[in-house]
Design an enzyme around this catalytic site. Structure first.
Site, PDB file in Angstrom:
ATOM      1  N   PHE A 292     -23.458  19.799  38.143  1.00  0.00           N
ATOM      2  CA  PHE A 292     -22.340  19.586  37.144  1.00  0.00           C
ATOM      3  C   PHE A 292     -22.781  19.302  35.956  1.00  0.00           C
ATOM      4  O   PHE A 292     -22.147  19.622  34.880  1.00  0.00           O
ATOM      5  CB  PHE A 292     -21.423  18.736  37.667  1.00  0.00           C
ATOM      6  CG  PHE A 292     -20.179  19.242  38.749  1.00  0.00           C
ATOM      7  CD1 PHE A 292     -19.179  19.901  38.305  1.00  0.00           C
ATOM      8  CD2 PHE A 292     -20.634  19.039  40.059  1.00  0.00           C
ATOM      9  CE1 PHE A 292     -18.362  20.276  39.501  1.00  0.00           C
ATOM     10  CE2 PHE A 292     -19.782  19.616  41.127  1.00  0.00           C
ATOM     11  CZ  PHE A 292     -18.496  20.101  40.809  1.00  0.00           C
TER      12      PHE A 292
ATOM     13  N   GLU B 108      -6.408  23.630  38.024  1.00  0.00           N
ATOM     14  CA  GLU B 108      -6.855  23.356  39.190  1.00  0.00           C
ATOM     15  C   GLU B 108      -8.311  23.601  39.614  1.00  0.00           C
ATOM     16  O   GLU B 108      -8.542  23.707  40.712  1.00  0.00           O
ATOM     17  CB  GLU B 108      -5.807  23.647  40.466  1.00  0.00           C
ATOM     18  CG  GLU B 108      -4.380  23.755  40.023  1.00  0.00           C
ATOM     19  CD  GLU B 108      -3.645  22.511  40.702  1.00  0.00           C
ATOM     20  OE1 GLU B 108      -4.489  21.901  41.424  1.00  0.00           O
ATOM     21  OE2 GLU B 108      -2.625  22.433  40.268  1.00  0.00           O
TER      22      GLU B 108
ATOM     23  N   GLY C 271     -11.059  18.725  29.988  1.00  0.00           N
ATOM     24  CA  GLY C 271     -10.494  19.336  31.071  1.00  0.00           C
ATOM     25  C   GLY C 271     -11.169  19.294  32.390  1.00  0.00           C
ATOM     26  O   GLY C 271     -10.657  18.844  33.349  1.00  0.00           O
TER      27      GLY C 271
ATOM     28  N   PRO D   9      -6.698  17.399  25.566  1.00  0.00           N
ATOM     29  CA  PRO D   9      -7.357  18.402  24.414  1.00  0.00           C
ATOM     30  C   PRO D   9      -8.878  18.389  24.619  1.00  0.00           C
ATOM     31  O   PRO D   9      -9.254  19.434  24.660  1.00  0.00           O
ATOM     32  CB  PRO D   9      -6.869  17.828  23.100  1.00  0.00           C
ATOM     33  CG  PRO D   9      -5.687  16.885  23.470  1.00  0.00           C
ATOM     34  CD  PRO D   9      -6.011  16.163  24.468  1.00  0.00           C
TER      35      PRO D   9
HETATM   36  C1  LIG Z   1      -0.615  27.195  32.078  1.00  0.00           C
HETATM   37  C2  LIG Z   1      -1.511  26.073  32.318  1.00  0.00           C
HETATM   38  C3  LIG Z   1      -0.995  24.978  33.024  1.00  0.00           C
HETATM   39  C4  LIG Z   1      -1.613  23.964  33.078  1.00  0.00           C
HETATM   40  N1  LIG Z   1      -1.006  22.728  34.054  1.00  0.00           N
HETATM   41  C5  LIG Z   1      -1.375  21.593  34.167  1.00  0.00           C
HETATM   42  C6  LIG Z   1      -1.044  20.407  34.506  1.00  0.00           C
HETATM   43  O1  LIG Z   1       0.214  20.289  34.934  1.00  0.00           O
HETATM   44  N2  LIG Z   1      -1.625  19.154  34.624  1.00  0.00           N
HETATM   45  C7  LIG Z   1      -3.014  18.996  34.280  1.00  0.00           C
HETATM   46  O2  LIG Z   1      -3.551  17.912  34.044  1.00  0.00           O
HETATM   47  N3  LIG Z   1      -3.611  20.033  33.656  1.00  0.00           N
HETATM   48  C8  LIG Z   1      -3.047  21.266  33.690  1.00  0.00           C
HETATM   49  N4  LIG Z   1      -3.666  22.605  33.009  1.00  0.00           N
HETATM   50  C9  LIG Z   1      -5.083  22.480  32.508  1.00  0.00           C
HETATM   51  C10 LIG Z   1      -5.950  22.824  33.453  1.00  0.00           C
HETATM   52  O3  LIG Z   1      -6.020  22.070  34.474  1.00  0.00           O
HETATM   53  C11 LIG Z   1      -7.283  22.916  32.503  1.00  0.00           C
HETATM   54  O4  LIG Z   1      -7.030  23.871  31.590  1.00  0.00           O
HETATM   55  C12 LIG Z   1      -8.460  23.153  33.437  1.00  0.00           C
HETATM   56  O5  LIG Z   1      -9.179  22.152  34.262  1.00  0.00           O
HETATM   57  C13 LIG Z   1      -9.932  23.675  32.409  1.00  0.00           C
HETATM   58  O6  LIG Z   1     -10.048  22.757  31.507  1.00  0.00           O
HETATM   59  P1  LIG Z   1     -10.216  23.316  30.076  1.00  0.00           P
HETATM   60  O7  LIG Z   1      -8.936  24.394  29.537  1.00  0.00           O
HETATM   61  O8  LIG Z   1     -10.344  22.253  28.987  1.00  0.00           O
HETATM   62  O9  LIG Z   1     -11.669  24.143  29.846  1.00  0.00           O
HETATM   63  P2  LIG Z   1     -13.007  23.637  29.905  1.00  0.00           P
HETATM   64  O10 LIG Z   1     -13.049  22.507  30.885  1.00  0.00           O
HETATM   65  O11 LIG Z   1     -13.379  23.292  28.503  1.00  0.00           O
HETATM   66  O12 LIG Z   1     -13.862  24.999  30.276  1.00  0.00           O
HETATM   67  C14 LIG Z   1     -14.059  25.662  29.497  1.00  0.00           C
HETATM   68  C15 LIG Z   1     -15.153  26.841  30.230  1.00  0.00           C
HETATM   69  O13 LIG Z   1     -16.280  26.286  30.332  1.00  0.00           O
HETATM   70  C16 LIG Z   1     -16.642  26.256  31.843  1.00  0.00           C
HETATM   71  N5  LIG Z   1     -17.444  24.898  32.152  1.00  0.00           N
HETATM   72  C17 LIG Z   1     -17.129  23.723  31.873  1.00  0.00           C
HETATM   73  N6  LIG Z   1     -18.018  22.783  32.381  1.00  0.00           N
HETATM   74  C18 LIG Z   1     -19.092  23.281  33.043  1.00  0.00           C
HETATM   75  C19 LIG Z   1     -20.452  23.266  33.861  1.00  0.00           C
HETATM   76  N7  LIG Z   1     -20.560  22.143  34.018  1.00  0.00           N
HETATM   77  N8  LIG Z   1     -20.859  24.463  34.325  1.00  0.00           N
HETATM   78  C20 LIG Z   1     -20.462  25.504  34.020  1.00  0.00           C
HETATM   79  N9  LIG Z   1     -19.114  26.043  33.293  1.00  0.00           N
HETATM   80  C21 LIG Z   1     -18.649  24.967  32.819  1.00  0.00           C
HETATM   81  C22 LIG Z   1     -15.328  26.181  32.451  1.00  0.00           C
HETATM   82  O14 LIG Z   1     -15.437  26.604  33.788  1.00  0.00           O
HETATM   83  C23 LIG Z   1     -14.685  27.241  31.744  1.00  0.00           C
HETATM   84  O15 LIG Z   1     -14.917  28.350  31.759  1.00  0.00           O
HETATM   85  C24 LIG Z   1      -3.261  23.765  32.817  1.00  0.00           C
HETATM   86  C25 LIG Z   1      -3.474  24.890  32.396  1.00  0.00           C
HETATM   87  C26 LIG Z   1      -2.780  25.981  32.089  1.00  0.00           C
HETATM   88  C27 LIG Z   1      -3.586  27.126  31.282  1.00  0.00           C
END
Ligand SMILES: Cc1cc2nc3c(=O)[nH]c(=O)nc-3n(C[C@H](O)[C@H](O)[C@H](O)COP(=O)(O)OP(=O)(O)OC[C@H]3O[C@@H](n4cnc5c(N)ncnc54)[C@H](O)[C@@H]3O)c2cc1C
Length: 397
Positions: A396, A376, A150, A147
């Site tokens: 990063f 991904e 990501g 949660p």
């Molecule tokens: C339908 C679906 C299926 C999925 N299936 C899987 C699965 O099977 N297994 C699994 O492990 N995960 C899964 N995921 C999770 C997915 O990999 C994550 O949602 C993704 O890695 C992004 O993480 P987050 O949603 O927490 O976004 P966050 O990491 O919170 O990012 C939010 C925004 O901030 C930006 N951001 C973050 N850090 C930076 C930075 N340093 N510089 C600039 N911008 C930044 C991001 O690019 C994004 O635009 C799934 C997601 C979805 C929607």
């Protein structure tokens, strides 16, 4: 430029660059088999599944995909097909041309869960899980995202500690594809020895996988939370060869490769829909495909679609030659998903109001790709990967 020989086939709107000429007969056979399966088993039902927000019969679909050889398709041994990376990519394209949810089922099964076991598992773990997963009898999931963590999985809170020879695993995983239908979950957690991967069987006391509902994207795909409260696992539940974040990140790179192809499948369906529509929909007394502005859209969509397929094929050939770098996969994922969503959005405009209807596949693909754009590795993560590779500077944090 020499004139084309008399044997050169005429311009084909479905394959304007003649890419099929570059594919081996085995690749074409795989593509045609998967395309026919999707046309029979997915396309007649997908709009209804999408509207209901369900993937009914997912276990049966998995077994059928297993019989096709589509699960863990490019892995060797243990009941896997050992196909080329290009064949696997074409299968992803055809599955995603039907729906990104079906391709996600296959990607997570083969490129994340099975790949993790195949690459990092013990011989015993491989024998126990892989043949049944290749056959689609057992579905797998891959739990990395949490949660609060990501894009930056290094901050993960899930942890495992030793208790005698057992492990006790605690944590929450979020957005996990296939989670509530999985017979085995590959769960990544921090330990005293760094991040390690655990094979958690469904039904283990303390483990549950509630489904996530109210999604407006990938509605025909199972997405779940993984809840792990002091789940007791035997010593042999840990993947012995994976230490640190390199383990899960290498699996993600493998799965992203399939997405490079898959996204072009969604784009192809939207392009073909727009092209057909433009040929029959009349306004101002003629087909809208006869207006220059519509032709500009169709030409630009075709450019990005077939450039994207060429890029995917190039990466596939490099993977088959053992020369594909993670940065090159980022290149492909960033470009192809971004262009695919743009193609779908443009197709939506060509269809006018009909573009928002589930009677046509365009909006479904466009909304699916919103997830594909994020999972991904988001667009921004892949820009940062490439930015670092280009400049040598890590932006990063
Ligand atoms: C339908 C679906 C299926 C999925 N299936 C899987 C699965 O099977 N297994 C699994 O492990 N995960 C899964 N995921 C999770 C997915 O990999 C994550 O949602 C993704 O890695 C992004 O993480 P987050 O949603 O927490 O976004 P966050 O990491 O919170 O990012 C939010 C925004 O901030 C930006 N951001 C973050 N850090 C930076 C930075 N340093 N510089 C600039 N911008 C930044 C991001 O690019 C994004 O635009 C799934 C997601 C979805 C929607």
């Amino acid at each position: 430029m020499p004139a084309p020989s008399a044997a050169t086939p005429p311009f084909d709107p479905g394959d304007p660059l003649g890419i099929d000429d570059c594919l081996d007969p085995e690749d074409l056979a795989v593509r045609d088999t998967v395309r026919a399966w999707a046309a029979d088993r997915v396309l007649p039902h997908i709009a209804e599944w999408y509207e209901r927000g369900e993937l009914p019969g997912v276990r049966e679909l998995a077994r059928e995909l297993g019989a096709l050889g589509a699960l863990g398709m490019s892995l060797e041994g243990y009941g896997c097909a050992g196909a080329s990376a290009v064949s696997y990519g074409l299968a992803c394209l055809e599955l995603e041309a039907a729906d990104s949810g079906i391709r996600s089922l296959v990607s997570v099964q083969g490129s994340l869960a099975m790949y993790a076991i195949h690459r990092y598992g013990s011989e015993e773990q491989k024998r126990r899980w892989l043949p049944a997963m290749a056959a689609g009898e057992i579905i797998g999931c891959f739990g990395l995202t949490e949660p609060d963590h990501g894009s930056d999985p290094a901050g993960m809170r899930a942890h495992a500690r030793r208790d005698g020879s057992d492990w006790l695993l605690t944590g929450r995983k979020m957005w996990i594809t296939n989670g509530s239908v999985a017979g085995v979950a590959v769960v990544w957690a921090r330990t005293d020895e760094g991040v390690r991967g655990f094979l958690v069987p469904a039904g283990a006391p303390g483990f549950s996988a509630p489904e996530i509902t109210h999604k407006w994207s990938l509605r025909a795909s199972v997405t779940s939370e993984l809840v792990l409260d002091d789940v007791r696992l035997p010593a042999d539940a840990v993947l012995p060869e994976a230490r640190g974040l390199r383990g899960p990140l290498s699996c993600l790179s493998h799965a992203r490769y399939g997405i490079v192809w898959g996204a072009m499948g969604a784009a192809r369906t939207c392009f073909e829909t727009a092209l057909r529509y433009a040929g029959t929909r009349e306004q101002f007394g003629r087909p809208i495909g006869g207006f220059q502005l519509t032709q500009a859209k169709l030409a630009d969509m075709a450019l990005e679609l077939h450039k994207g397929i060429l890029l995917a094929l190039h990466l596939g050939r490099r993977m088959d030659a053992g020369r594909l770098l993670a940065e090159q996969v980022s290149f492909g994922k960033l470009n192809n998903v971004r262009e695919a969503i743009e193609i779908c959005r443009t197709a939506r405009t060509v269809l006018g109001a009909n573009g928002i209807s589930l009677e046509y596949p365009v909006m479904r693909h466009a909304t699916n790709l919103e997830s594909v754009l994020t999972y991904e590795g988001t667009v921004e993560m892949h820009q940062l990967v490439l930015g670092k590779a280009l400049t040598g500077l890590d932006a990063f944090r």
